[in-house]
Design an enzyme around this catalytic site. Structure first.
Site, PDB file in Angstrom:
ATOM      1  N   HIS A  27      36.055  36.348  32.865  1.00 42.03           N
ATOM      2  CA  HIS A  27      37.416  36.822  33.108  1.00 42.03           C
ATOM      3  C   HIS A  27      38.304  35.594  33.319  1.00 42.03           C
ATOM      4  O   HIS A  27      37.858  34.596  33.898  1.00 42.03           O
ATOM      5  CB  HIS A  27      37.515  37.634  34.402  1.00 42.03           C
ATOM      6  CG  HIS A  27      36.908  38.988  34.371  1.00 42.03           C
ATOM      7  ND1 HIS A  27      35.620  39.234  34.824  1.00 42.03           N
ATOM      8  CD2 HIS A  27      37.425  40.180  34.007  1.00 42.03           C
ATOM      9  CE1 HIS A  27      35.379  40.529  34.724  1.00 42.03           C
ATOM     10  NE2 HIS A  27      36.444  41.130  34.231  1.00 42.03           N
ATOM     11  N   ASP A  51      38.587  34.289  36.932  1.00 43.33           N
ATOM     12  CA  ASP A  51      37.393  33.706  37.528  1.00 43.33           C
ATOM     13  C   ASP A  51      37.129  32.282  37.064  1.00 43.33           C
ATOM     14  O   ASP A  51      36.352  31.571  37.699  1.00 43.33           O
ATOM     15  CB  ASP A  51      36.182  34.579  37.218  1.00 43.33           C
ATOM     16  CG  ASP A  51      36.311  35.958  37.842  1.00 43.33           C
ATOM     17  OD1 ASP A  51      36.761  36.038  38.994  1.00 43.33           O
ATOM     18  OD2 ASP A  51      35.982  36.950  37.176  1.00 43.33           O
ATOM     19  N   HIS A  69      28.105  51.839  35.193  1.00 43.10           N
ATOM     20  CA  HIS A  69      29.212  52.737  34.896  1.00 43.10           C
ATOM     21  C   HIS A  69      28.703  54.074  34.347  1.00 43.10           C
ATOM     22  O   HIS A  69      29.281  55.128  34.621  1.00 43.10           O
ATOM     23  CB  HIS A  69      30.161  52.090  33.888  1.00 43.10           C
ATOM     24  CG  HIS A  69      30.848  50.870  34.410  1.00 43.10           C
ATOM     25  ND1 HIS A  69      31.705  50.115  33.637  1.00 43.10           N
ATOM     26  CD2 HIS A  69      30.821  50.269  35.627  1.00 43.10           C
ATOM     27  CE1 HIS A  69      32.161  49.103  34.361  1.00 43.10           C
ATOM     28  NE2 HIS A  69      31.635  49.177  35.565  1.00 43.10           N
ATOM     29  N   ASP A  90      29.726  51.260  42.755  1.00 40.80           N
ATOM     30  CA  ASP A  90      29.183  50.375  41.729  1.00 40.80           C
ATOM     31  C   ASP A  90      28.555  49.147  42.384  1.00 40.80           C
ATOM     32  O   ASP A  90      29.254  48.196  42.731  1.00 40.80           O
ATOM     33  CB  ASP A  90      30.318  49.971  40.784  1.00 40.80           C
ATOM     34  CG  ASP A  90      29.815  49.444  39.463  1.00 40.80           C
ATOM     35  OD1 ASP A  90      28.602  49.439  39.251  1.00 40.80           O
ATOM     36  OD2 ASP A  90      30.661  49.031  38.640  1.00 40.80           O
TER      37      ASP A  90
END
Length: 435
Positions: free
Chosen positions: A101, A104, A271, A307
């Site tokens: 990302h 990050d 997910h 999660d």
């Protein structure tokens, strides 16, 4: 060159199933040939930058537990240190890919111009690291869920300025992914959804999201980006309801907005569980529609309703996922990304290596089991037998018929079918022979 972070840890090698070394592979042999292809080329392992290097060990009830030399993550000096450690770990593990990302790999500056400058600077640095190590970028993505500006969504935000900021951010991340030779670009709509329908215009938000994705595809072609555009389903968390609920929802959305030939799915085990599905279900749905792209291989704790992003440790579950992946032809541009994180009590650098070693071994065992089942054809033969009646000419003709004609046929033949066993337990026992 050693950063000192992994002092005392040498490159992980394959030692075989009898090894008791926690820092050695027992099942993952990158050069072992499975179904005519090297194991490394089947699995295409990738390390996630965010959970491995950016996550600080917090959970919903407590803050940072890890102490890393690149914390706080608020300067380019620390971003470069983080990159140095990341590429050292990639080499220790022998993984061919990594994923990132934007938030990050660079510090968050609060404004787009500075974020763009730091993103360009750190990806230049990472490109040099790639050239020196041979490790490649599987995919990049934009974090459009953490900063407070995204609290009401990105592409679906009611504020057009936030939509614009999102568009500029995604453009910058696609550019960076192309610069790094990334093989895919992922969009995960972490807050593309709603908390309450009391303040949400569903149609407008979905139309804006569809238009946004079309802009992404148009830009991909404009700059000649050869990678695959992927979207990642998730039903909830952080939003109460997210528009990319599961594979079937995403496929319907992509077809509605004319994107079914341009966008595929990046599927995550955790997910799938949150959506009430198994991971192999999500893979099979995407494969059936020709939209399977890549996977994030982690797991959820079945006692928790959120999660947890744990490393995989269940061979039968992993084997079934790879069974459907191999059955669909395997990965093309996608791969196996470990979107998984250590437990907040696992403080040592060695824990990070051991977690990936174990996960890679689990995936290798699952892949080999999946390949053995495909070569044995036990499940394929069972499917063929169960649906054999549909190969009869009369059954095929019925699909081109109408209700009246079929009704006459039932009356004329006095059709009165009896149910037949689905043999589920037999097939479950068959699976266990291979794992």
């Amino acid at each position: 060159m050693s950063t000192g972070f992994f002092d005392g840890i040498t490159q992980v090698t394959f030692e075989g199933a009898d090894s008791t070394n926690p820092m050695a592979f027992r099942h993952y042999n990158p050069d072992e040939v499975v179904m005519g292809k090297r194991m490394e080329d089947h699995l295409r392992f990738a390390v996630a930058w965010w959970h491995s290097f950016a996550w600080e060990g917090g959970d919903p009830f407590g803050g940072q537990t890890f102490e890393r030399p690149w914390y706080p993550q608020d300067s380019m000096e620390n971003a470069r240190t983080k990159a140095d450690v990341a590429f050292e770990m990639f080499q220790i593990l022998g993984v061919p890919f990594y994923c990132w990302h934007d938030a990050d790999i660079r510090p968050e500056t609060g404004n787009f111009a500075d974020n763009l400058a730091t993103l360009n600077e750190i990806t230049d640095y990472m490109a040099d690291k790639q050239a020196a190590t041979g490790v490649k970028c599987l995919w990049g993505t934009a974090n459009m869920f953490s900063h407070r500006r995204w609290m009401a969504g990105a592409a679906t935000n009611p504020d057009p300025d936030v939509f614009a900021f999102a568009a500029a951010t995604v453009k910058s991340c696609i550019d960076a992914t192309q610069k790094l030779g990334g093989e895919n670009y992922v969009l995960w709509g972490g807050r593309e959804g709603y908390e309450t329908l009391l303040n949400t215009d569903l149609k407008q938000e979905l139309d804006h999201l569809g238009r946004f994705l079309n802009m992404v595809v148009d830009y991909k072609h404009k700059i000649g980006f050869k990678g695959t555009i992927l979207v990642e389903p998730k039903p909830q968390e952080p939003s109460k309801h997210q528009y990319d609920y599961d594979a079937a929802t995403c496929i319907g959305f992509l077809r509605k907005y004319g994107l079914e030939g341009e966008v595929k799915l990046n599927l995550e085990q955790g997910h799938a569980i949150l959506a009430g599905h198994s991971f192999e279900h999500e893979v099979a749905v995407a494969a059936a529609e020709g939209m399977f792209g890549s996977i994030d291989m982690n797991r959820n704790d079945y006692q928790s309703g959120w999660d947890t992003d744990q490393f995989p440790n269940n061979v039968p579950e992993v084997a079934l996922a790879y069974y459907h992946i191999l059955r669909a032809g395997g990965f093309e541009t996608g791969g196996t990304n470990f979107d998984a994180r250590l437990r907040r009590q696992s403080l040592d650098p060695g824990d990070l290596i051991a977690a990936h070693v174990g996960a890679m071994d689990i995936c290798a065992r699952g892949l080999k089991a999946a390949a053995a089942m495909l070569e044995d054809r036990g499940l394929e033969d069972a499917l063929s037998e169960r649906y054999a009646g549909w190969r009869e000419p009369q059954a095929q003709a019925m699909l081109d018929s109408d209700l009246e004609e079929i009704s006459r046929r039932v009356l004329d033949a006095n059709t009165n079918p009896e149910p037949r066993s689905g043999k589920q337990e037999v097939l479950e026992n068959y699976l266990n022979r291979f794992v």
